[in-house]
Design a protein around this motif. Sequence first.
Motif, PDB file in Angstrom:
ATOM      1  N   PRO A 270       0.822  -1.224   0.000  1.00 38.35           N
ATOM      2  CA  PRO A 270       0.000   0.000   0.000  1.00 38.35           C
ATOM      3  C   PRO A 270       0.853   1.271   0.000  1.00 38.35           C
ATOM      4  CG  PRO A 270      -0.829  -1.585   1.592  1.00 38.35           C
ATOM      5  CD  PRO A 270       0.482  -2.129   1.110  1.00 38.35           C
ATOM      6  N   GLN A 271       0.399   2.274  -0.707  1.00 33.04           N
ATOM      7  CA  GLN A 271       1.133   3.537  -0.792  1.00 33.04           C
ATOM      8  C   GLN A 271       1.195   4.252   0.543  1.00 33.04           C
ATOM      9  OE1 GLN A 271      -0.409   5.914  -4.005  1.00 33.04           O
ATOM     10  NE2 GLN A 271       0.321   4.512  -5.591  1.00 33.04           N
ATOM     11  N   SER A 272       0.345   3.876   1.465  1.00 36.70           N
ATOM     12  CA  SER A 272       0.368   4.496   2.792  1.00 36.70           C
ATOM     13  C   SER A 272       1.543   3.996   3.631  1.00 36.70           C
ATOM     14  CB  SER A 272      -0.942   4.226   3.532  1.00 36.70           C
ATOM     15  OG  SER A 272      -1.154   2.831   3.683  1.00 36.70           O
ATOM     16  N   LEU A 273       2.253   2.984   3.142  1.00 31.51           N
ATOM     17  CA  LEU A 273       3.451   2.489   3.819  1.00 31.51           C
ATOM     18  C   LEU A 273       4.674   3.047   3.102  1.00 31.51           C
ATOM     19  CD1 LEU A 273       2.486  -1.239   4.492  1.00 31.51           C
ATOM     20  CD2 LEU A 273       2.229   0.740   6.004  1.00 31.51           C
ATOM     21  N   TYR A 274       5.474   3.815   3.818  1.00 32.39           N
ATOM     22  CA  TYR A 274       6.602   4.521   3.203  1.00 32.39           C
ATOM     23  C   TYR A 274       7.857   3.649   3.282  1.00 32.39           C
ATOM     24  CZ  TYR A 274       4.080   8.833   2.368  1.00 32.39           C
ATOM     25  OH  TYR A 274       3.203   9.771   1.869  1.00 32.39           O
TER      26      TYR A 274
ATOM     27  N   ILE B 131      -5.608   2.009  11.322  1.00 32.79           N
ATOM     28  CA  ILE B 131      -4.593   0.955  11.446  1.00 32.79           C
ATOM     29  C   ILE B 131      -5.241  -0.411  11.227  1.00 32.79           C
ATOM     30  CG2 ILE B 131      -2.964  -0.181  12.986  1.00 32.79           C
ATOM     31  CD1 ILE B 131      -2.518   2.483  14.378  1.00 32.79           C
ATOM     32  N   GLY B 132      -6.385  -0.631  11.842  1.00 32.18           N
ATOM     33  CA  GLY B 132      -7.082  -1.901  11.669  1.00 32.18           C
ATOM     34  C   GLY B 132      -7.485  -2.139  10.223  1.00 32.18           C
ATOM     35  N   GLN B 133      -7.906  -1.078   9.541  1.00 30.60           N
ATOM     36  CA  GLN B 133      -8.261  -1.196   8.118  1.00 30.60           C
ATOM     37  C   GLN B 133      -7.036  -1.531   7.276  1.00 30.60           C
ATOM     38  OE1 GLN B 133     -10.138   2.628   7.509  1.00 30.60           O
ATOM     39  NE2 GLN B 133     -11.772   2.139   8.953  1.00 30.60           N
ATOM     40  N   LEU B 134      -5.894  -0.967   7.645  1.00 29.81           N
ATOM     41  CA  LEU B 134      -4.647  -1.284   6.956  1.00 29.81           C
ATOM     42  C   LEU B 134      -4.291  -2.758   7.148  1.00 29.81           C
ATOM     43  CD1 LEU B 134      -2.009  -0.572   5.459  1.00 29.81           C
ATOM     44  CD2 LEU B 134      -1.071   0.176   7.666  1.00 29.81           C
TER      45      LEU B 134
ATOM     46  N   PHE C  35       3.571   5.419  13.075  1.00 32.82           N
ATOM     47  CA  PHE C  35       2.605   5.973  12.133  1.00 32.82           C
ATOM     48  C   PHE C  35       2.650   7.499  12.192  1.00 32.82           C
ATOM     49  CE2 PHE C  35       0.997   1.739  12.961  1.00 32.82           C
ATOM     50  CZ  PHE C  35       0.656   1.295  11.688  1.00 32.82           C
ATOM     51  N   ILE C  36       2.487   8.109  11.039  1.00 34.70           N
ATOM     52  CA  ILE C  36       2.450   9.562  10.927  1.00 34.70           C
ATOM     53  C   ILE C  36       1.076   9.981  10.416  1.00 34.70           C
ATOM     54  CG2 ILE C  36       3.451  11.613   9.836  1.00 34.70           C
ATOM     55  CD1 ILE C  36       5.378  10.271  11.715  1.00 34.70           C
ATOM     56  N   VAL C  37       0.501  10.994  11.050  1.00 35.84           N
ATOM     57  CA  VAL C  37      -0.825  11.494  10.695  1.00 35.84           C
ATOM     58  C   VAL C  37      -0.704  12.841  10.003  1.00 35.84           C
ATOM     59  CG1 VAL C  37      -2.946  12.476  11.674  1.00 35.84           C
ATOM     60  CG2 VAL C  37      -2.063  10.280  12.518  1.00 35.84           C
ATOM     61  N   ASN C  38      -1.426  12.990   8.907  1.00 36.68           N
ATOM     62  CA  ASN C  38      -1.576  14.302   8.262  1.00 36.68           C
ATOM     63  C   ASN C  38      -2.944  14.842   8.668  1.00 36.68           C
ATOM     64  OD1 ASN C  38      -2.224  16.451   6.467  1.00 36.68           O
ATOM     65  ND2 ASN C  38      -0.720  15.682   5.001  1.00 36.68           N
ATOM     66  N   PRO C  39      -2.995  15.793   9.624  1.00 35.23           N
ATOM     67  CA  PRO C  39      -4.289  16.274  10.132  1.00 35.23           C
ATOM     68  C   PRO C  39      -5.155  16.937   9.068  1.00 35.23           C
ATOM     69  CG  PRO C  39      -2.481  16.949  11.571  1.00 35.23           C
ATOM     70  CD  PRO C  39      -1.869  16.446  10.301  1.00 35.23           C
TER      71      PRO C  39
ATOM     72  N   GLY D 155       2.454   4.625   7.407  1.00 34.53           N
ATOM     73  CA  GLY D 155       3.307   3.733   8.179  1.00 34.53           C
ATOM     74  C   GLY D 155       4.773   3.977   7.849  1.00 34.53           C
ATOM     75  N   ILE D 156       5.610   4.011   8.870  1.00 29.40           N
ATOM     76  CA  ILE D 156       7.035   4.253   8.684  1.00 29.40           C
ATOM     77  C   ILE D 156       7.844   3.113   9.322  1.00 29.40           C
ATOM     78  CG2 ILE D 156       6.780   6.758   8.538  1.00 29.40           C
ATOM     79  CD1 ILE D 156       7.696   6.927  11.471  1.00 29.40           C
ATOM     80  N   ASP D 157       9.157   3.187   9.171  1.00 25.98           N
ATOM     81  CA  ASP D 157      10.080   2.204   9.741  1.00 25.98           C
ATOM     82  C   ASP D 157       9.841   0.814   9.163  1.00 25.98           C
ATOM     83  OD1 ASP D 157      12.260   1.570  11.341  1.00 25.98           O
ATOM     84  OD2 ASP D 157      11.023   0.950  13.028  1.00 25.98           O
TER      85      ASP D 157
END
Length: 298
Positions: free
Chosen positions: A71-75, A121-124, A150-154, A161-163
């Motif tokens: 997923p693109q949400s994981l860096y 997170i659960g959806q991920l 995890f990093i949030v963009n408000p 997701g990082i690391d």
Amino acid sequence: MKVTTISKRKFRELQPLILGQEICNSESEVFNLNIRGEHKVLKVLKEQSGEYYANKLYTVEMLDTYKEFIPQSLYIPDTLAVVGNETIGFTVPFVEGINLSTILNSSKVDFKEHIYYLRKIGQLLEQLRNIRKYTPLKDFYLNDLHESNFIVNPNTRDIAGIDLDSSKIGNNGVYPSRYASPYSLVQHIPSKYHVNESGQCGGYILPNDDSEIYCYVMTILNYLFGGNVFRLNLEEFYVYINYLDIIGIDKELLKVIEKIVTTGPNINPEPYLESLTLEQIGRARENVYKLTKSKFLK
């Protein structure tokens, strides 16, 4: 995998990336890096030889190989970093936002936003379960799942997701996981949480579907407790769950949470989080719990 070559002079001039106190980073040094106007993070590994180093580079290569399924949400790392013909680490796209740990600990952020991000997170995790089921990427797990990764963009309400260089993929070693240590609840159910007998890379538990959900549940419980639930022993865990039942937290949610210490498969608690109320969260906090448990749990 692509390579970013950095001159020795430029490397000496790089500025460290300031990390929040909620982030523990002992295996590397991180720097801000600008590559042709693009902001990246340079992660320089402290160990640059031996088995651990080889495992890190293998992990990064595997993440790149299977990036189309991730997923693109994981860096994930995007290039290997080379200085003076030596591979010193890798680069990762910079993520704009606020650490989720900071968000969850802030009383200025509405509790409904807290729940929203915890549910993300659960959806991920459900998305990753489907990826393992329906794509060639059969053995990819976040492994070190906790709120600080995890990093949030408000503004967009996106979560990243990082690391990911500590994730489990392919035949790499198992890296340590904050909530799945030898002193955590996983030690009590060896038939569900299998010990990393090889000891390779220092991780205690071999990641699987159950360990991912376990770490997610511990993240949720830490939020409710406002402290370190993962350090409770098994008896203390059940006492706290009983207390949560007394203060009115949804029984179906509690059944799902209790599954992490049973032999049956774990269940993703994400759908049940919407039942939580502000009053319940306030009464679930460690300071309130300690003051009232003797009264309610006789």
